[in-house]
Design a protein around this motif. Structure first.
Motif, PDB file in Angstrom:
ATOM      1  N   ASN A 130      -4.625   5.526   6.716  1.00 35.22           N
ATOM      2  CA  ASN A 130      -5.491   4.991   5.598  1.00 35.22           C
ATOM      3  C   ASN A 130      -4.939   3.936   4.814  1.00 35.22           C
ATOM      4  O   ASN A 130      -5.447   2.834   4.739  1.00 35.22           O
ATOM      5  CB  ASN A 130      -6.318   6.107   4.765  1.00 35.22           C
ATOM      6  N   ALA A 131      -3.721   4.282   4.157  1.00 33.67           N
ATOM      7  CA  ALA A 131      -2.885   3.405   3.426  1.00 33.67           C
ATOM      8  C   ALA A 131      -2.614   2.025   4.202  1.00 33.67           C
ATOM      9  O   ALA A 131      -2.774   0.933   3.592  1.00 33.67           O
ATOM     10  CB  ALA A 131      -1.485   4.052   2.806  1.00 33.67           C
TER      11      ALA A 131
ATOM     12  N   SER B  15       0.783  -1.244  -0.005  1.00 35.90           N
ATOM     13  CA  SER B  15       0.257  -0.077   0.148  1.00 35.90           C
ATOM     14  C   SER B  15       0.861   1.134   0.012  1.00 35.90           C
ATOM     15  O   SER B  15       2.040   1.121   0.392  1.00 35.90           O
ATOM     16  CB  SER B  15      -0.902  -0.030   1.154  1.00 35.90           C
TER      17      SER B  15
ATOM     18  N   ALA C  27       0.764   5.713   0.330  1.00 36.09           N
ATOM     19  CA  ALA C  27       0.086   6.919   0.592  1.00 36.09           C
ATOM     20  C   ALA C  27       0.915   7.987  -0.263  1.00 36.09           C
ATOM     21  O   ALA C  27       2.114   8.198  -0.396  1.00 36.09           O
ATOM     22  CB  ALA C  27       0.317   7.345   1.965  1.00 36.09           C
TER      23      ALA C  27
ATOM     24  N   ARG D  39     -12.536   1.817   0.793  1.00 36.68           N
ATOM     25  CA  ARG D  39     -11.392   2.955  -0.049  1.00 36.68           C
ATOM     26  C   ARG D  39     -10.899   3.881   1.259  1.00 36.68           C
ATOM     27  O   ARG D  39      -9.803   4.479   1.131  1.00 36.68           O
ATOM     28  CB  ARG D  39     -12.549   3.677  -0.798  1.00 36.68           C
ATOM     29  N   PHE D  40     -11.878   4.177   2.386  1.00 33.81           N
ATOM     30  CA  PHE D  40     -11.319   5.156   3.325  1.00 33.81           C
ATOM     31  C   PHE D  40     -11.421   4.412   4.984  1.00 33.81           C
ATOM     32  O   PHE D  40     -12.260   4.861   5.645  1.00 33.81           O
ATOM     33  CB  PHE D  40     -12.198   6.318   3.287  1.00 33.81           C
TER      34      PHE D  40
ATOM     35  N   CYS E 187      -2.470  -0.839  -3.558  1.00 30.90           N
ATOM     36  CA  CYS E 187      -3.505   0.150  -2.813  1.00 30.90           C
ATOM     37  C   CYS E 187      -2.878   1.660  -2.735  1.00 30.90           C
ATOM     38  O   CYS E 187      -1.712   1.836  -2.097  1.00 30.90           O
ATOM     39  CB  CYS E 187      -3.844  -0.221  -1.537  1.00 30.90           C
TER      40      CYS E 187
ATOM     41  N   THR F 180      -3.362   9.973   6.396  1.00 29.27           N
ATOM     42  CA  THR F 180      -3.560   9.490   4.849  1.00 29.27           C
ATOM     43  C   THR F 180      -2.620   8.118   5.080  1.00 29.27           C
ATOM     44  O   THR F 180      -3.105   7.141   4.416  1.00 29.27           O
ATOM     45  CB  THR F 180      -2.960  10.461   3.773  1.00 29.27           C
TER      46      THR F 180
ATOM     47  N   GLU G 130      -7.826  13.267  -1.063  1.00 32.23           N
ATOM     48  CA  GLU G 130      -9.037  12.569  -1.307  1.00 32.23           C
ATOM     49  C   GLU G 130      -9.277  12.129   0.400  1.00 32.23           C
ATOM     50  O   GLU G 130     -10.340  12.466   0.814  1.00 32.23           O
ATOM     51  CB  GLU G 130      -8.978  11.174  -2.000  1.00 32.23           C
ATOM     52  N   VAL G 131      -8.461  11.762   1.108  1.00 31.92           N
ATOM     53  CA  VAL G 131      -8.481  11.280   2.219  1.00 31.92           C
ATOM     54  C   VAL G 131      -8.885  12.275   3.575  1.00 31.92           C
ATOM     55  O   VAL G 131      -9.859  12.384   4.084  1.00 31.92           O
ATOM     56  CB  VAL G 131      -7.288  10.507   2.885  1.00 31.92           C
TER      57      VAL G 131
ATOM     58  N   GLN H  44      -5.857  -0.008   4.573  1.00 34.60           N
ATOM     59  CA  GLN H  44      -6.572  -0.377   3.471  1.00 34.60           C
ATOM     60  C   GLN H  44      -6.475  -1.937   2.818  1.00 34.60           C
ATOM     61  O   GLN H  44      -7.525  -2.532   2.623  1.00 34.60           O
ATOM     62  CB  GLN H  44      -6.013   0.441   2.192  1.00 34.60           C
TER      63      GLN H  44
ATOM     64  N   SER I 292      -3.597   5.615  -1.518  1.00 31.49           N
ATOM     65  CA  SER I 292      -4.408   6.471  -0.941  1.00 31.49           C
ATOM     66  C   SER I 292      -3.658   7.807  -1.236  1.00 31.49           C
ATOM     67  O   SER I 292      -2.349   8.036  -0.999  1.00 31.49           O
ATOM     68  CB  SER I 292      -4.401   6.363   0.585  1.00 31.49           C
TER      69      SER I 292
END
Length: 685
Positions: free
Chosen positions: A212-213, A159, A161, A256-257, A189, A209, A195-196, A216, A191
């Motif tokens: 989030n990554a 993933s 970010a 996604r989030f 993935c 962020t 957007e986040v 994910q 992020s």
């Protein structure tokens, strides 16, 4: 058309189910042990058991709402994949620099937790967006190709970010990088911070962020498994995931989030508590959600759940709208132990669901809060209702504490529950006294599997005089999922002094409102289930030069409301500042920092058709329960299902139901109100 809504809350010890039939209000509750190795296993097994119990066909399930702890546990355990970061050249170490706040201010040996991205996995790219959104250094294709090539040897990175400076004002560079990475590595993935979390303050944006990554892949796989399994069982059900902000989102958005689900379960409890208290006409409450692993508390004023835009979870900073909940490691499974100083400690370690407290007879042998309650007679075996209690194992476990302290079993057990109650009271002080609120003016609302056992102890510490015990305390988080609405939050940073031309603020409101309108329109138009679609406009304001801002809600309606005149907006900010800090300066300059819109699609809700027994309350048994002042006292035990509206019982008493047990000490009296909630009040004098 399906007629049932089902809410499932996964806790550290139990997975709770609540099902409600929309046409009749019929409610069915269910509970089963959690499966920490794979939460979906308990969900699917429990769902099948619930369907058999209530005779619910799969096609009759219209909506399935889920509160999850997968993201929370992944952060707490740092259980996630190797994560990478792409950032503007020169900002590689921002994650470690942070805000230079020490975890323990008086402990020079305690370090902040290491960042979720190792330094060798933080890649820099030559580009620069300026403070007005202008491109100071243009991003070239050669730079993007270089990043793709540099990432190639990092085969263990799952993933990534992408966090660039000032991308919240101009996301073009982040979007180009993300598109190229996704094309080059389809399984990766990605992020992006615009957007986040498209707000200013680079550290908080980067941290949110990256989290989030980090989450994910793990959360995404879990959501895929769950969605696939639920669709087989309930093919017509709309699947919603509860988010930290207090509403449901689609499973696609959750994948996604995933950072939005970091407080999913506790937030559902606060929403359910506000709804249950509203049925009794009580708007100001302090929630006390005591589970097996932790206790969550929240302040609810005038029926509205408080929110916050900044949280630290497991030492990691998240800046997103969340229900304002304070958590401590004190629950039924919290393990008691003697510290290095020889003093008794309780928590934060927990026996959890596996092996659980010693009294569960599932292999646990550590002394826990639940074992202490068994020793004190608060949890006799005959009242366990499906969860057998072994008092001998509980006593053996508590001996580990009583023997070195040279105390009786009962005094040691009392010490354990008293320390646990003190930890819980400290959490309540954090959301009340430390924020200028007097807890004595609120009603304490206890829920969770152990809420009713400790509520009076906590109320005594805080000098609170009234406790509300909802209809199904142990299942309230799942019930909160049933009454939750779909929600989506939009934000943009737009700094502007309040006395300047506010055209840019009006344009920002219009831009966000358009996004919210598109989202609301995309949710379908099933009039049988949808009551309303609303947009709430919120402005973050602060004094010019101040470091943090306060949210000021300016209106809710079908469409975004227009900006009010400047003077009423100032006065609203002054009131917020007075409430938060105890003062305000009417002459200082005020500025708007962020514009927010909360879009909500409200579902139709059917009031619970609660069972209403009749007749005088009669005890089902008498148990010996230990109290500090008197020792063991013969105490009547009542089955809550037999308590009619208006029933009134003076303590000491024990009230049992399938999902929890409520202790009424000698100085308290409990009664059943018209909503079939129980109200416990301290006796005068």
């Amino acid at each position: 058309m399906g007629d049932w809504v089902i809410g499932v809350d996964v806790g550290g010890t139990f997975t709770d189910f609540s099902a409600r039939q929309l046409s009749t209000g019929l409610s069915v509750l269910h509970k089963r042990p959690s499966t920490p190795h794979d939460p979906s296993e308990a969900i699917l097994n429990g769902l099948r058991e619930l369907q058999e119990k209530a005779e619910i066909a799969g096609d009759d399930i219209a909506r399935f709402a889920h509160g999850t702890t997968v993201a929370t546990n992944a952060l707490l355990q740092r259980k996630g994949p190797k994560t990478g970061l792409v950032t503007t050249r020169g900002f590689r170490d921002l994650l470690e620099i942070g805000r230079q706040v020490r975890p323990a201010i008086y402990d020079l040996q305690t370090d902040a937790p290491p960042p979720l991205v190792d330094r060798e996995h933080r890649l820099e790219i030559s580009e620069r967006i300026g403070p007005k959104g202008e491109a100071i250094i243009e991003l070239t294709d050669a730079e993007i190709d270089a990043i793709i090539a540099e990432l190639g040897p990092m085969t263990d990175v799952e993933s990534l970010a992408v966090c660039l400076i000032f991308s919240f004002l101009n996301p073009a560079h982040e979007e180009r990088i993300a598109a190229a990475l996704r094309n080059a590595y389809p399984d990766l993935c990605v992020s992006i911070s615009s957007e986040v979390h498209p707000e200013f303050r680079e550290y908080e944006r980067f941290s949110t962020t990256v989290i989030n990554a980090f989450l994910q892949p793990e959360v995404g796989r879990y959501m895929d498994r769950l969605s696939s399994a639920i669709q087989k069982v309930a093919p017509k059900a709309a699947l919603g995931i509860f988010q930290s902000a207090g509403g449901l989102m689609s499973i696609e958005q959750a994948s996604r989030f995933p950072v939005r689900t970091a407080l999913s379960g506790p937030a559902a409890g606060a929403v359910g508590a506000a709804a249950a208290a509203g049925m009794s006409g009580i708007g100001n409450i302090i929630t006390l959600d005591i589970g097996g692993t932790s206790t969550d508390v929240a302040l609810i004023q005038d029926g509205k759940v408080g929110t916050s835009n900044l949280r630290d979870i497991a030492g990691f900073r998240i800046r997103l709208p969340t229900v304002d909940i304070h958590t401590v490691g004190a629950g039924g499974g919290s393990i008691a132990h003697l510290g290095a100083d020889g003093l008794l400690k309780v928590g934060p370690m927990s026996a959890g669901a596996v092996p659980g407290p010693a009294c569960y007879a599932r292999g646990g042998d550590k002394p826990t809060v639940s074992d202490a309650n068994v020793v004190l007679g608060r949890l006799p075996a005959r009242l366990a209702n499906g969860f057998p209690i072994d008092s001998d194992l509980a006593r053996t476990a508590i001996e580990e504490i009583s023997r070195p302290l040279d105390l009786s079993l009962e005094m040691a057990a009392h010490g354990i529950v008293s320390i646990a109650a003190s930890n819980m009271a400290r959490a309540i002080r954090a959301v009340t006294i430390e924020k200028g609120q007097d807890p004595r003016g609120f009603t304490l609302m206890c829920f969770g599997g152990a809420g009713g056992l400790h509520a009076a102890d906590v109320a005594d510490i805080l000098a609170m005089r009234r406790i509300l015990v909802p209809r199904a305390p142990g299942i309230l988080c799942a019930e909160g999922l049933i009454v939750a609405d779909l929600q989506e939050n939009y934000v943009t940073t737009c700094r502007c002094p309040l006395d300047d031309d506010l055209t840019i603020i009006a344009e920002a409101v219009s831009r966000l409102s358009k996004q919210a309108e598109e989202w609301l329109a995309a949710q379908g138009d099933d009039s049988a289930f949808i009551i309303s679609r609303n947009q709430t406009v919120i402005l973050d304001l602060r004094y010019i030069g101040q470091n943090y801002e306060l949210p000021v809600e300016i209106g809710t309606g079908r469409h975004a409301t227009g900006l009010p005149p400047v003077e009423p907006l100032k006065q609203a900010f002054f009131r917020q500042h007075e409430a938060a800090y105890g003062h305000h300066d009417p002459d200082a300059g005020v500025e708007i920092v962020n514009v927010r819109i909360r879009a909500t699609m409200e579902f139709a809700k059917q009031a619970v058709d609660a069972a209403r027994p009749s007749g005088k309350a009669q005890p089902a048994a008498t148990e010996q329960i230990w109290f500090e002042r008197t020792g063991f006292v013969p105490t009547p035990v009542y089955d809550r299902d037999g308590l009619a509206e208006g029933a009134r019982i003076s303590g000491p008493a024990l009230i049992t139901q399938f999902d929890t047990t409520t202790l009424v000490p000698p100085d308290w009296t409990i009664s059943v109100d018209a909503a079939m909630n129980m109200i416990m009040e301290r006796n005068d004098g």
